[in-house]
Design a protein around this motif. Structure first.
Motif, short mmCIF file in Angstrom:
data_model
loop_
_atom_site.label_atom_id
_atom_site.label_comp_id
_atom_site.label_asym_id
_atom_site.label_seq_id
_atom_site.Cartn_x
_atom_site.Cartn_y
_atom_site.Cartn_z
N ASN A 140 -10.48 16.18 11.28
CA ASN A 140 -9.35 15.83 10.43
C ASN A 140 -8.09 16.49 10.97
OD1 ASN A 140 -9.31 14.00 8.36
ND2 ASN A 140 -9.74 15.46 6.73
N PRO A 141 -6.98 15.76 10.93
CA PRO A 141 -6.63 14.61 10.09
C PRO A 141 -6.95 13.23 10.67
CG PRO A 141 -4.68 15.39 11.21
CD PRO A 141 -5.78 16.32 11.58
N SER A 142 -7.71 13.14 11.76
CA SER A 142 -8.01 11.83 12.35
C SER A 142 -8.71 10.90 11.36
CB SER A 142 -8.85 11.99 13.61
OG SER A 142 -8.08 12.55 14.65
N ILE A 143 -9.69 11.44 10.61
CA ILE A 143 -10.40 10.60 9.65
C ILE A 143 -9.48 10.18 8.51
CG2 ILE A 143 -12.24 10.63 7.90
CD1 ILE A 143 -13.95 12.17 9.91
N TRP A 144 -8.65 11.10 8.06
CA TRP A 144 -7.66 10.75 7.02
C TRP A 144 -6.74 9.64 7.50
CZ3 TRP A 144 -2.26 11.62 7.35
CH2 TRP A 144 -1.54 11.36 6.18
N ARG A 145 -6.29 9.69 8.75
CA ARG A 145 -5.42 8.63 9.28
C ARG A 145 -6.16 7.30 9.31
NH1 ARG A 145 -3.67 12.64 13.09
NH2 ARG A 145 -5.11 11.78 14.63
N ALA A 146 -7.44 7.33 9.66
CA ALA A 146 -8.22 6.08 9.70
C ALA A 146 -8.35 5.47 8.31
CB ALA A 146 -9.60 6.35 10.29
N ILE A 147 -8.62 6.31 7.32
CA ILE A 147 -8.76 5.81 5.94
C ILE A 147 -7.44 5.25 5.43
CG2 ILE A 147 -9.20 6.50 3.55
CD1 ILE A 147 -11.26 8.51 4.63
N THR A 148 -6.38 6.02 5.57
CA THR A 148 -5.08 5.57 5.05
C THR A 148 -4.52 4.43 5.88
OG1 THR A 148 -3.95 7.30 6.34
CG2 THR A 148 -4.53 7.81 4.05
N GLY A 149 -5.01 4.26 7.10
CA GLY A 149 -4.59 3.14 7.94
C GLY A 149 -5.35 1.86 7.67
N GLY A 150 -6.25 1.88 6.70
CA GLY A 150 -6.96 0.67 6.31
C GLY A 150 -8.18 0.34 7.13
N LYS A 151 -8.67 1.29 7.91
CA LYS A 151 -9.87 1.03 8.71
C LYS A 151 -11.13 1.25 7.88
CE LYS A 151 -7.72 2.40 13.10
NZ LYS A 151 -7.79 3.30 14.29
N TYR A 171 -13.72 12.82 0.33
CA TYR A 171 -13.35 11.49 0.79
C TYR A 171 -12.59 10.72 -0.29
CZ TYR A 171 -15.43 11.55 5.42
OH TYR A 171 -15.68 11.83 6.75
N ALA A 172 -12.95 10.95 -1.55
CA ALA A 172 -12.18 10.34 -2.63
C ALA A 172 -10.74 10.84 -2.57
CB ALA A 172 -12.81 10.66 -3.98
N ASP A 173 -10.58 12.12 -2.27
CA ASP A 173 -9.24 12.69 -2.15
C ASP A 173 -8.47 12.02 -1.01
OD1 ASP A 173 -7.37 15.13 -2.82
OD2 ASP A 173 -7.56 15.13 -0.63
N MET A 174 -9.15 11.79 0.13
CA MET A 174 -8.48 11.14 1.26
C MET A 174 -8.17 9.68 0.96
SD MET A 174 -10.12 12.82 4.72
CE MET A 174 -11.86 12.70 4.33
N ILE A 175 -9.03 9.04 0.16
CA ILE A 175 -8.77 7.66 -0.26
C ILE A 175 -7.52 7.61 -1.14
CG2 ILE A 175 -9.64 5.76 -1.68
CD1 ILE A 175 -12.48 6.58 -0.72
N GLY A 176 -7.35 8.68 -1.92
CA GLY A 176 -6.18 8.75 -2.79
C GLY A 176 -6.50 8.50 -4.24
N VAL A 177 -7.75 8.74 -4.64
CA VAL A 177 -8.14 8.61 -6.04
C VAL A 177 -8.64 9.96 -6.53
CG1 VAL A 177 -8.64 6.16 -5.95
CG2 VAL A 177 -10.42 7.78 -5.33
N LYS A 191 -14.48 0.22 1.95
CA LYS A 191 -14.43 0.41 3.40
C LYS A 191 -14.96 1.78 3.80
CE LYS A 191 -10.34 -2.52 4.17
NZ LYS A 191 -8.98 -2.57 4.77
N VAL A 192 -15.10 2.67 2.83
CA VAL A 192 -15.48 4.06 3.11
C VAL A 192 -16.90 4.33 2.63
CG1 VAL A 192 -14.92 6.48 2.67
CG2 VAL A 192 -13.07 4.79 2.93
N SER A 193 -17.73 4.85 3.53
CA SER A 193 -19.12 5.16 3.17
C SER A 193 -19.58 6.43 3.87
CB SER A 193 -20.04 3.99 3.53
OG SER A 193 -19.89 3.61 4.88
#
Length: 361
Positions: free
Chosen positions: A118-129, A162-168, A195-197
């Motif tokens: 991280n923050p690579s995974i956070w960027r992937a999640i917020t980037g819609g991957k 991961y919920a935090d990184m998703i933004g919920v 998209k996140v698992s």
């Protein structure tokens, strides 16, 4: 739920599917009716055959486990009918669009991604991957199945991060199986962002010396890799692997998810790092190398683990805020970890939070 004969009739108002897939669809109906069919080409259980038809999204059935189709058909159907990439239909989840990319990460312990990727995974999640993270060990610190509340708490912290990184603030999760034939591997998919698992294999923690712990039979990934153990079992007894079988399982997870990017820990140099990090990464590297040409075109990226604290801090601003937020959300459910900026600043966690480096071969 509507009568089974009606479901059976409606299921065929779908595009033509291969004969093998039709077999599995038939099997689904029999299992729902309480009459599972034995067949050598599939996992059999007293469970719902949750695959292939979006009709099951409208009429979900919850049973203990899932029967899966062959991986090639799972991928084909997932693209057109809105099931997850591993073939599991989860009630209420919208079709998943992974057109922006698929990031598959393999880590050894539940916090490795939060600290070193991280923050690579956070960027992937917020980037819609589409993002999936697979954890090989339970991170039980030698406590084993008897004290599963500890490492299951870490899994809960993983989901919270991961919920935090998703933004919920508080994401609910749908639980299923990772879809590897003949293996029971727990997977959780975010219902806030399907998209996140997250996948947990729950193998024994090998400890900082790599030899394992007496309470868990002194077994480890390192011993399995080096040939000093013939097999390794999940703490909860859900699966057992030889070295080749573990490598093959990772390869099947890759093939099913069809990643555009694969992330893992440092497989180049184990000096100063945790043996579980290095060996997990070696298994991943070997699985990538041995995947048939054309089945996998993902870029493999390796991340520095413990020794990253020797390098200059390079995570700052918004990305540091996001990384720290995910960490503190996780740490609230791990009794052994620092939980505030003040406490983390005075131990080994602090330097890791402000750094993220990939390995240069």
């Amino acid at each position: 739920m509507m009568p089974l004969n009606v479901i059976h009739a409606l299921m065929w108002h779908t595009p033509p599917v291969p004969q093998r897939v039709r077999f599995y669809m038939d099997h689904c109906i029999h299992v729902l009716g309480g009459s599972p069919i034995q067949h050598r080409d599939k996992v059999t259980s007293n469970a719902v055959c949750a695959n292939l038809s979006p009709l099951l999204l409208l009429h979900p059935v919850h049973l203990p486990s899932i029967v899966f189709t062959p991986s090639s058909y799972r991928r084909q159907i997932a693209r057109s009918e809105g099931v997850l990439a591993n073939g599991t239909v989860l009630a209420g989840l919208a079709p998943v669009d992974c057109s922006k990319g698929r990031v598959l990460s393999f880590i050894a312990h539940i916090d490795d991604d939060l600290l070193f990727m991280n923050p690579s995974i956070w960027r992937a999640i917020t980037g819609g991957k589409c993002v999936r993270t697979v954890t090989t060990t339970a991170g039980d610190a030698g406590l084993g199945q008897k004290h599963s509340s500890y490492w299951k708490g870490r899994e809960a912290g993983h989901r919270a991060a991961y919920a935090d990184m998703i933004g919920v603030a508080n994401s609910s999760w749908a639980f299923g199986d990772a879809g590897v034939a003949g293996r029971s591997i727990l997977m959780a998919t975010s219902t806030a962002n399907p998209k996140v698992s997250l996948v947990w294999m729950r193998l024994p923690d090998g400890g900082v010396k790599g030899g394992g712990f007496r309470k868990t039979g002194s077994v480890s990934l390192q011993k399995l890799w080096n040939g000093n153990a013939t097999s390794l079992s999940a703490l909860d007894g859900s699966a057992t692997y030889t070295r080749d079988e573990l490598q093959g399982t990772l390869r099947e997870i890759m093939s099913d998810f069809e990643p555009t990017e694969i992330k893992t820990l440092n497989y180049v140099n184990e000096t100063g790092d945790h043996p579980d990090h290095f060996i997990t990464a070696r298994f991943v590297q070997a699985a990538v190398v041995r995947t048939p040409s054309g089945d996998l075109s993902a870029r493999l990226t390796s991340y520095i683990g413990y020794p990253v604290d020797r390098l200059p801090a390079n995570v700052n601003g918004t990305e540091l805020t996001a990384k720290e937020s995910a960490w503190y959300t996780y740490a609230a459910l791990d009794k052994h970890m620092c939980k505030t900026p003040k406490s983390c600043a005075t131990n080994f966690i602090g330097p890791w939070l402000s750094r993220e480096y990939t390995v240069t071969n």
